[in-house]
Design a protein around this motif. Sequence first.
Motif, PDB file in Angstrom:
ATOM      1  N   ALA A  45       0.831  -1.202   0.000  1.00 17.22           N
ATOM      2  CA  ALA A  45       0.000   0.000   0.000  1.00 17.22           C
ATOM      3  C   ALA A  45       0.870   1.259   0.000  1.00 17.22           C
ATOM      4  CB  ALA A  45      -0.923  -0.006   1.215  1.00 17.22           C
ATOM      5  N   SER A  46       1.944   1.236   0.780  1.00 20.08           N
ATOM      6  CA  SER A  46       2.846   2.401   0.821  1.00 20.08           C
ATOM      7  C   SER A  46       3.526   2.626  -0.518  1.00 20.08           C
ATOM      8  CB  SER A  46       3.900   2.202   1.917  1.00 20.08           C
ATOM      9  OG  SER A  46       3.304   2.144   3.198  1.00 20.08           O
ATOM     10  N   VAL A  47       3.911   1.529  -1.178  1.00 19.06           N
ATOM     11  CA  VAL A  47       4.542   1.634  -2.496  1.00 19.06           C
ATOM     12  C   VAL A  47       3.580   2.293  -3.492  1.00 19.06           C
ATOM     13  CG1 VAL A  47       5.372   0.293  -4.460  1.00 19.06           C
ATOM     14  CG2 VAL A  47       6.117  -0.294  -2.151  1.00 19.06           C
ATOM     15  N   LEU A  48       2.346   1.855  -3.483  1.00 22.94           N
ATOM     16  CA  LEU A  48       1.351   2.438  -4.395  1.00 22.94           C
ATOM     17  C   LEU A  48       1.070   3.897  -4.051  1.00 22.94           C
ATOM     18  CD1 LEU A  48      -1.014  -0.646  -4.581  1.00 22.94           C
ATOM     19  CD2 LEU A  48       0.270   0.319  -6.503  1.00 22.94           C
ATOM     20  N   GLU A  49       1.009   4.205  -2.782  1.00 25.54           N
ATOM     21  CA  GLU A  49       0.780   5.587  -2.359  1.00 25.54           C
ATOM     22  C   GLU A  49       1.934   6.493  -2.749  1.00 25.54           C
ATOM     23  OE1 GLU A  49       0.125   5.204   1.814  1.00 25.54           O
ATOM     24  OE2 GLU A  49      -1.860   4.265   1.558  1.00 25.54           O
ATOM     25  N   ALA A  50       3.115   5.901  -2.912  1.00 24.74           N
ATOM     26  CA  ALA A  50       4.298   6.676  -3.311  1.00 24.74           C
ATOM     27  C   ALA A  50       4.385   6.831  -4.826  1.00 24.74           C
ATOM     28  CB  ALA A  50       5.553   5.995  -2.790  1.00 24.74           C
ATOM     29  N   SER A  51       3.284   6.511  -5.517  1.00 27.70           N
ATOM     30  CA  SER A  51       3.174   6.672  -6.973  1.00 27.70           C
ATOM     31  C   SER A  51       4.034   5.698  -7.759  1.00 27.70           C
ATOM     32  CB  SER A  51       3.506   8.126  -7.398  1.00 27.70           C
ATOM     33  OG  SER A  51       2.598   9.023  -6.805  1.00 27.70           O
ATOM     34  N   MET A  52       4.379   4.572  -7.121  1.00 31.06           N
ATOM     35  CA  MET A  52       4.995   3.484  -7.867  1.00 31.06           C
ATOM     36  C   MET A  52       3.861   2.670  -8.482  1.00 31.06           C
ATOM     37  SD  MET A  52       8.329   3.688  -7.546  1.00 31.06           S
ATOM     38  CE  MET A  52       8.774   2.060  -8.126  1.00 31.06           C
ATOM     39  N   GLU A  53       3.771   2.643  -9.792  1.00 30.54           N
ATOM     40  CA  GLU A  53       2.605   2.050 -10.447  1.00 30.54           C
ATOM     41  C   GLU A  53       2.673   0.537 -10.553  1.00 30.54           C
ATOM     42  OE1 GLU A  53       0.408   1.983 -14.828  1.00 30.54           O
ATOM     43  OE2 GLU A  53       2.039   3.399 -14.446  1.00 30.54           O
ATOM     44  N   HIS A  54       3.855  -0.027 -10.747  1.00 23.66           N
ATOM     45  CA  HIS A  54       3.994  -1.419 -11.136  1.00 23.66           C
ATOM     46  C   HIS A  54       4.387  -2.301  -9.944  1.00 23.66           C
ATOM     47  CE1 HIS A  54       3.487  -0.401 -15.351  1.00 23.66           C
ATOM     48  NE2 HIS A  54       4.302   0.612 -15.139  1.00 23.66           N
ATOM     49  N   ALA A  69      -6.904  -6.785  -1.685  1.00 23.82           N
ATOM     50  CA  ALA A  69      -7.008  -5.486  -1.008  1.00 23.82           C
ATOM     51  C   ALA A  69      -6.671  -4.312  -1.919  1.00 23.82           C
ATOM     52  CB  ALA A  69      -6.086  -5.465   0.210  1.00 23.82           C
ATOM     53  N   LEU A  70      -5.749  -4.537  -2.865  1.00 26.89           N
ATOM     54  CA  LEU A  70      -5.178  -3.409  -3.607  1.00 26.89           C
ATOM     55  C   LEU A  70      -5.177  -3.601  -5.124  1.00 26.89           C
ATOM     56  CD1 LEU A  70      -2.071  -2.997  -1.276  1.00 26.89           C
ATOM     57  CD2 LEU A  70      -4.081  -1.502  -1.309  1.00 26.89           C
ATOM     58  N   GLY A  71      -5.813  -4.677  -5.589  1.00 22.36           N
ATOM     59  CA  GLY A  71      -5.721  -5.016  -7.011  1.00 22.36           C
ATOM     60  C   GLY A  71      -6.290  -3.985  -7.953  1.00 22.36           C
ATOM     61  N   ASP A  72      -7.165  -3.111  -7.443  1.00 21.06           N
ATOM     62  CA  ASP A  72      -7.714  -2.066  -8.311  1.00 21.06           C
ATOM     63  C   ASP A  72      -6.775  -0.875  -8.423  1.00 21.06           C
ATOM     64  OD1 ASP A  72      -8.031  -1.332  -5.665  1.00 21.06           O
ATOM     65  OD2 ASP A  72      -9.958  -0.338  -5.981  1.00 21.06           O
ATOM     66  N   GLN A  73      -5.647  -0.960  -7.758  1.00 15.30           N
ATOM     67  CA  GLN A  73      -4.642   0.100  -7.817  1.00 15.30           C
ATOM     68  C   GLN A  73      -3.401  -0.419  -8.540  1.00 15.30           C
ATOM     69  OE1 GLN A  73      -3.926   2.001  -3.941  1.00 15.30           O
ATOM     70  NE2 GLN A  73      -5.776   0.993  -3.177  1.00 15.30           N
ATOM     71  N   GLY A  74      -2.786   0.407  -9.319  1.00 13.88           N
ATOM     72  CA  GLY A  74      -1.543   0.046  -9.974  1.00 13.88           C
ATOM     73  C   GLY A  74      -1.711  -0.993 -11.069  1.00 13.88           C
ATOM     74  N   THR A  75      -0.584  -1.448 -11.563  1.00 10.20           N
ATOM     75  CA  THR A  75      -0.505  -2.461 -12.621  1.00 10.20           C
ATOM     76  C   THR A  75       0.267  -3.643 -12.066  1.00 10.20           C
ATOM     77  OG1 THR A  75      -0.529  -0.748 -14.340  1.00 10.20           O
ATOM     78  CG2 THR A  75       0.304  -2.926 -14.963  1.00 10.20           C
ATOM     79  N   TRP A  76      -0.320  -4.830 -12.174  1.00 12.65           N
ATOM     80  CA  TRP A  76       0.238  -6.012 -11.513  1.00 12.65           C
ATOM     81  C   TRP A  76       0.925  -6.925 -12.518  1.00 12.65           C
ATOM     82  CZ3 TRP A  76      -0.535  -7.310  -6.116  1.00 12.65           C
ATOM     83  CH2 TRP A  76      -1.113  -6.252  -5.394  1.00 12.65           C
ATOM     84  N   HIS A  77       2.106  -7.382 -12.135  1.00 13.57           N
ATOM     85  CA  HIS A  77       2.944  -8.233 -12.978  1.00 13.57           C
ATOM     86  C   HIS A  77       3.173  -9.559 -12.258  1.00 13.57           C
ATOM     87  CE1 HIS A  77       4.542  -4.845 -15.600  1.00 13.57           C
ATOM     88  NE2 HIS A  77       3.978  -4.193 -14.592  1.00 13.57           N
ATOM     89  N   PHE A  78       2.921 -10.678 -12.945  1.00 16.21           N
ATOM     90  CA  PHE A  78       3.275 -11.985 -12.404  1.00 16.21           C
ATOM     91  C   PHE A  78       4.659 -12.322 -12.925  1.00 16.21           C
ATOM     92  CE2 PHE A  78       3.411 -16.467 -11.588  1.00 16.21           C
ATOM     93  CZ  PHE A  78       2.727 -16.587 -10.387  1.00 16.21           C
ATOM     94  N   ILE A  79       5.638 -12.408 -12.022  1.00 13.01           N
ATOM     95  CA  ILE A  79       7.030 -12.508 -12.456  1.00 13.01           C
ATOM     96  C   ILE A  79       7.666 -13.853 -12.138  1.00 13.01           C
ATOM     97  CG2 ILE A  79       7.384 -10.014 -12.296  1.00 13.01           C
ATOM     98  CD1 ILE A  79       8.806 -10.492  -9.627  1.00 13.01           C
ATOM     99  N   GLY A  80       6.930 -14.753 -11.466  1.00 12.99           N
ATOM    100  CA  GLY A  80       7.503 -16.039 -11.089  1.00 12.99           C
ATOM    101  C   GLY A  80       7.089 -17.152 -12.030  1.00 12.99           C
ATOM    102  N   HIS A  81       7.613 -18.337 -11.764  1.00  5.92           N
ATOM    103  CA  HIS A  81       7.224 -19.517 -12.534  1.00  5.92           C
ATOM    104  C   HIS A  81       5.735 -19.758 -12.337  1.00  5.92           C
ATOM    105  CE1 HIS A  81       7.601 -23.374 -14.512  1.00  5.92           C
ATOM    106  NE2 HIS A  81       7.016 -23.968 -13.482  1.00  5.92           N
ATOM    107  N   LEU A  82       4.997 -19.879 -13.427  1.00  7.13           N
ATOM    108  CA  LEU A  82       3.537 -20.021 -13.357  1.00  7.13           C
ATOM    109  C   LEU A  82       3.136 -21.452 -13.677  1.00  7.13           C
ATOM    110  CD1 LEU A  82       0.754 -18.804 -12.970  1.00  7.13           C
ATOM    111  CD2 LEU A  82       0.821 -18.027 -15.360  1.00  7.13           C
ATOM    112  N   GLN A  83       2.554 -22.123 -12.689  1.00  9.23           N
ATOM    113  CA  GLN A  83       2.034 -23.461 -12.916  1.00  9.23           C
ATOM    114  C   GLN A  83       0.740 -23.366 -13.728  1.00  9.23           C
ATOM    115  OE1 GLN A  83       1.606 -24.793  -8.854  1.00  9.23           O
ATOM    116  NE2 GLN A  83       3.667 -25.680  -8.810  1.00  9.23           N
ATOM    117  N   THR A  84       0.543 -24.323 -14.615  1.00  8.42           N
ATOM    118  CA  THR A  84      -0.623 -24.283 -15.487  1.00  8.42           C
ATOM    119  C   THR A  84      -1.928 -24.242 -14.698  1.00  8.42           C
ATOM    120  OG1 THR A  84       0.645 -25.516 -17.140  1.00  8.42           O
ATOM    121  CG2 THR A  84      -1.737 -25.416 -17.446  1.00  8.42           C
ATOM    122  N   ASN A  85      -1.972 -24.964 -13.576  1.00 12.56           N
ATOM    123  CA  ASN A  85      -3.213 -24.991 -12.797  1.00 12.56           C
ATOM    124  C   ASN A  85      -3.445 -23.730 -11.982  1.00 12.56           C
ATOM    125  OD1 ASN A  85      -1.371 -25.313 -10.739  1.00 12.56           O
ATOM    126  ND2 ASN A  85      -2.132 -27.270 -10.014  1.00 12.56           N
TER     127      ASN A  85
END
Length: 232
Positions: A45-54, A69-85
């Motif tokens: 939340a603090s990161v987003l409030e500091a105008s860090m978008e990503h 809690a915060l998904g409607d704020q900023g732009t979200w990146h999935f950066i880890g290994h993603l299991q198909t399921n």
Amino acid sequence: MALTLQERIAGVSERVQQACKVSGRNPSDVHVIAVTKYVSLNMVASVLEASMEHIGESRWQDAESKWKALGDQGTWHFIGHLQTNKVRDVIGKFQYIHSLDRLSLAQELQRKAKAAGIDVNVFLQVNISGEDTKYGLSPEEVPDFLRSIADLDHVKVIGLMTMAPYEENPELTRPVFRGLRELRDQLNQQALTGEPITELSMGMSNDFEVAIEEGSTWVRLGTVLVGHEEGS
């Protein structure tokens, strides 16, 4: 005395600008992803409030409470290994997936994105360094992989991603980052995608300046930017 979040953000911004100056780049072409997998909901939340978008997260089970809690704020990146399921959990929530590395995952992303009526922006994960411990396609596999997913119209390949080995001397990571940039340029010459591949996701806390000098457009910064909270 530990630096405040604002001081860390300012320090990273200065280092990004300096790396761009060295390499003759425009700082506006480099985007910083705050990797929050090791910090609390309050810190996100603090990161987003500091105008860090990503915001970058690598496991849905760790990200779920933060996103709810915060998904409607900023732009979200999935950066880890993603299991198909786990595709069903992240699709429609994370605007970018940085870790496409196999056909079954591409097909599942297509199915879920089509059902949701959306497109998903993806980076192909490429194991430039050839380390056995890292996920990703080998550089030689990438052209055929792109051909195999060409008909997946809801999966938009916008870039390539790689992780360099950890080096005490970041300069030693330069060949890895240069290799990813050169691979991108070669792929674009072959016109294997409908639109040119423009993005490079590479560079972390220890080596992001070298990555920027070699053409990174997205750097993924955890400790140097948001710190590390024990037990979070």
